[in-house]
Motif scaffolding. Sequence first.
Motif, mmCIF file in Angstrom:
data_model
loop_
_atom_site.group_PDB
_atom_site.id
_atom_site.type_symbol
_atom_site.label_atom_id
_atom_site.label_comp_id
_atom_site.label_asym_id
_atom_site.label_seq_id
_atom_site.Cartn_x
_atom_site.Cartn_y
_atom_site.Cartn_z
ATOM 1 N N LEU A 6 -3.574 30.271 39.783
ATOM 2 C CA LEU A 6 -3.722 31.136 40.952
ATOM 3 C C LEU A 6 -3.521 30.351 42.246
ATOM 4 O O LEU A 6 -2.823 30.801 43.156
ATOM 5 C CB LEU A 6 -5.092 31.806 40.936
ATOM 6 C CG LEU A 6 -5.345 32.856 42.009
ATOM 7 C CD1 LEU A 6 -4.286 33.945 41.996
ATOM 8 C CD2 LEU A 6 -6.726 33.456 41.839
ATOM 9 N N LYS A 7 -4.103 29.155 42.321
ATOM 10 C CA LYS A 7 -3.929 28.320 43.513
ATOM 11 C C LYS A 7 -2.460 27.937 43.706
ATOM 12 O O LYS A 7 -1.940 27.961 44.824
ATOM 13 C CB LYS A 7 -4.803 27.076 43.422
ATOM 14 C CG LYS A 7 -6.270 27.353 43.646
ATOM 15 C CD LYS A 7 -7.103 26.088 43.562
ATOM 16 C CE LYS A 7 -8.574 26.405 43.775
ATOM 17 N NZ LYS A 7 -9.407 25.188 43.721
ATOM 18 N N ASN A 8 -1.779 27.605 42.608
ATOM 19 C CA ASN A 8 -0.357 27.253 42.686
ATOM 20 C C ASN A 8 0.476 28.448 43.161
ATOM 21 O O ASN A 8 1.385 28.292 43.977
ATOM 22 C CB ASN A 8 0.161 26.759 41.343
ATOM 23 C CG ASN A 8 -0.389 25.391 40.988
ATOM 24 O OD1 ASN A 8 -0.800 24.628 41.860
ATOM 25 N ND2 ASN A 8 -0.414 25.078 39.705
ATOM 26 N N LEU A 9 0.155 29.611 42.663
ATOM 27 C CA LEU A 9 0.864 30.817 43.090
ATOM 28 C C LEU A 9 0.660 31.055 44.580
ATOM 29 O O LEU A 9 1.613 31.329 45.313
ATOM 30 C CB LEU A 9 0.386 32.034 42.290
ATOM 31 C CG LEU A 9 0.936 33.382 42.749
ATOM 32 C CD1 LEU A 9 2.450 33.430 42.594
ATOM 33 C CD2 LEU A 9 0.284 34.521 42.009
ATOM 34 N N VAL A 13 3.403 31.416 47.520
ATOM 35 C CA VAL A 13 3.465 32.646 48.318
ATOM 36 C C VAL A 13 3.678 32.326 49.791
ATOM 37 O O VAL A 13 4.355 33.067 50.509
ATOM 38 C CB VAL A 13 2.185 33.490 48.114
ATOM 39 C CG1 VAL A 13 2.048 34.572 49.156
ATOM 40 C CG2 VAL A 13 2.166 34.081 46.710
ATOM 41 N N GLN A 14 3.166 31.209 50.243
ATOM 42 C CA GLN A 14 3.313 30.832 51.643
ATOM 43 C C GLN A 14 4.765 30.617 52.045
ATOM 44 O O GLN A 14 5.099 30.677 53.230
ATOM 45 C CB GLN A 14 2.484 29.570 51.935
ATOM 46 C CG GLN A 14 0.999 29.809 51.787
ATOM 47 C CD GLN A 14 0.185 28.540 51.958
ATOM 48 O OE1 GLN A 14 0.620 27.597 52.610
ATOM 49 N NE2 GLN A 14 -1.001 28.517 51.372
ATOM 50 N N THR A 15 5.652 30.422 51.067
ATOM 51 C CA THR A 15 7.080 30.245 51.361
ATOM 52 C C THR A 15 7.845 31.566 51.304
ATOM 53 O O THR A 15 9.023 31.598 51.616
ATOM 54 C CB THR A 15 7.728 29.259 50.368
ATOM 55 O OG1 THR A 15 7.727 29.834 49.047
ATOM 56 C CG2 THR A 15 6.988 27.933 50.349
ATOM 57 N N TRP A 16 7.177 32.634 50.873
ATOM 58 C CA TRP A 16 7.826 33.941 50.774
ATOM 59 C C TRP A 16 8.057 34.517 52.167
ATOM 60 O O TRP A 16 7.347 34.174 53.118
ATOM 61 C CB TRP A 16 6.959 34.914 49.996
ATOM 62 C CG TRP A 16 6.730 34.615 48.543
ATOM 63 C CD1 TRP A 16 7.175 33.541 47.827
ATOM 64 C CD2 TRP A 16 5.978 35.409 47.638
ATOM 65 N NE1 TRP A 16 6.738 33.628 46.542
ATOM 66 C CE2 TRP A 16 6.003 34.764 46.392
ATOM 67 C CE3 TRP A 16 5.281 36.594 47.767
ATOM 68 C CZ2 TRP A 16 5.372 35.284 45.274
ATOM 69 C CZ3 TRP A 16 4.643 37.117 46.653
ATOM 70 C CH2 TRP A 16 4.691 36.462 45.423
ATOM 71 N N PRO A 17 9.005 35.459 52.265
ATOM 72 C CA PRO A 17 9.171 36.180 53.531
ATOM 73 C C PRO A 17 7.878 36.934 53.880
ATOM 74 O O PRO A 17 7.116 37.330 52.988
ATOM 75 C CB PRO A 17 10.304 37.162 53.242
ATOM 76 C CG PRO A 17 11.005 36.616 52.050
ATOM 77 C CD PRO A 17 9.980 35.858 51.264
ATOM 78 N N GLU A 18 7.639 37.135 55.165
ATOM 79 C CA GLU A 18 6.406 37.774 55.625
ATOM 80 C C GLU A 18 6.209 39.153 55.001
ATOM 81 O O GLU A 18 5.088 39.516 54.623
ATOM 82 C CB GLU A 18 6.421 37.890 57.148
ATOM 83 C CG GLU A 18 5.127 38.439 57.718
ATOM 84 C CD GLU A 18 5.114 38.462 59.230
ATOM 85 O OE1 GLU A 18 4.240 39.141 59.787
ATOM 86 O OE2 GLU A 18 5.970 37.810 59.856
ATOM 87 N N GLU A 19 7.285 39.904 54.857
ATOM 88 C CA GLU A 19 7.180 41.247 54.276
ATOM 89 C C GLU A 19 6.655 41.188 52.843
ATOM 90 O O GLU A 19 5.819 41.992 52.438
ATOM 91 C CB GLU A 19 8.538 41.946 54.310
ATOM 92 C CG GLU A 19 8.509 43.368 53.817
ATOM 93 C CD GLU A 19 9.874 44.030 53.941
ATOM 94 O OE1 GLU A 19 10.407 44.457 52.899
ATOM 95 O OE2 GLU A 19 10.391 44.112 55.067
ATOM 96 N N ALA A 20 7.131 40.219 52.071
ATOM 97 C CA ALA A 20 6.670 40.061 50.689
ATOM 98 C C ALA A 20 5.201 39.625 50.656
ATOM 99 O O ALA A 20 4.431 40.083 49.809
ATOM 100 C CB ALA A 20 7.550 39.044 49.959
ATOM 101 N N GLN A 21 4.815 38.754 51.578
ATOM 102 C CA GLN A 21 3.413 38.335 51.657
ATOM 103 C C GLN A 21 2.518 39.526 51.991
ATOM 104 O O GLN A 21 1.445 39.689 51.395
ATOM 105 C CB GLN A 21 3.244 37.254 52.721
ATOM 106 C CG GLN A 21 3.885 35.935 52.358
ATOM 107 C CD GLN A 21 3.736 34.904 53.464
ATOM 108 O OE1 GLN A 21 3.005 35.101 54.424
ATOM 109 N NE2 GLN A 21 4.441 33.788 53.330
#
Length: 78
Positions: A6-9, A13-21
């Motif tokens: 979960l921590k790795n995910l 996630v921090q590198t995903w586009p803002e919309e995906a976050q």
Amino acid sequence: MTVTDLKNLLERVQTWPEEAQDELVAIANQIENELQGQDYVATQEELRIIDAAMASIDAGETATDGEIKTAFAKFRQT
């Protein structure tokens, strides 16, 4: 899934586009609300979409049987 997974995910996630976050946060909040037994509350955008769909139905704009079969066939392929 372990705590490490979960921590790795969450780091990825921090590198995903803002919309995906934003979508992930909304989904996680929905899951948490369901786990706490809270009722789902639709967003203003969801309510607008529902209203538009209801207006289309009221205006007689519905899919034909063929269109429905085509859509189901398409989604079953993926």
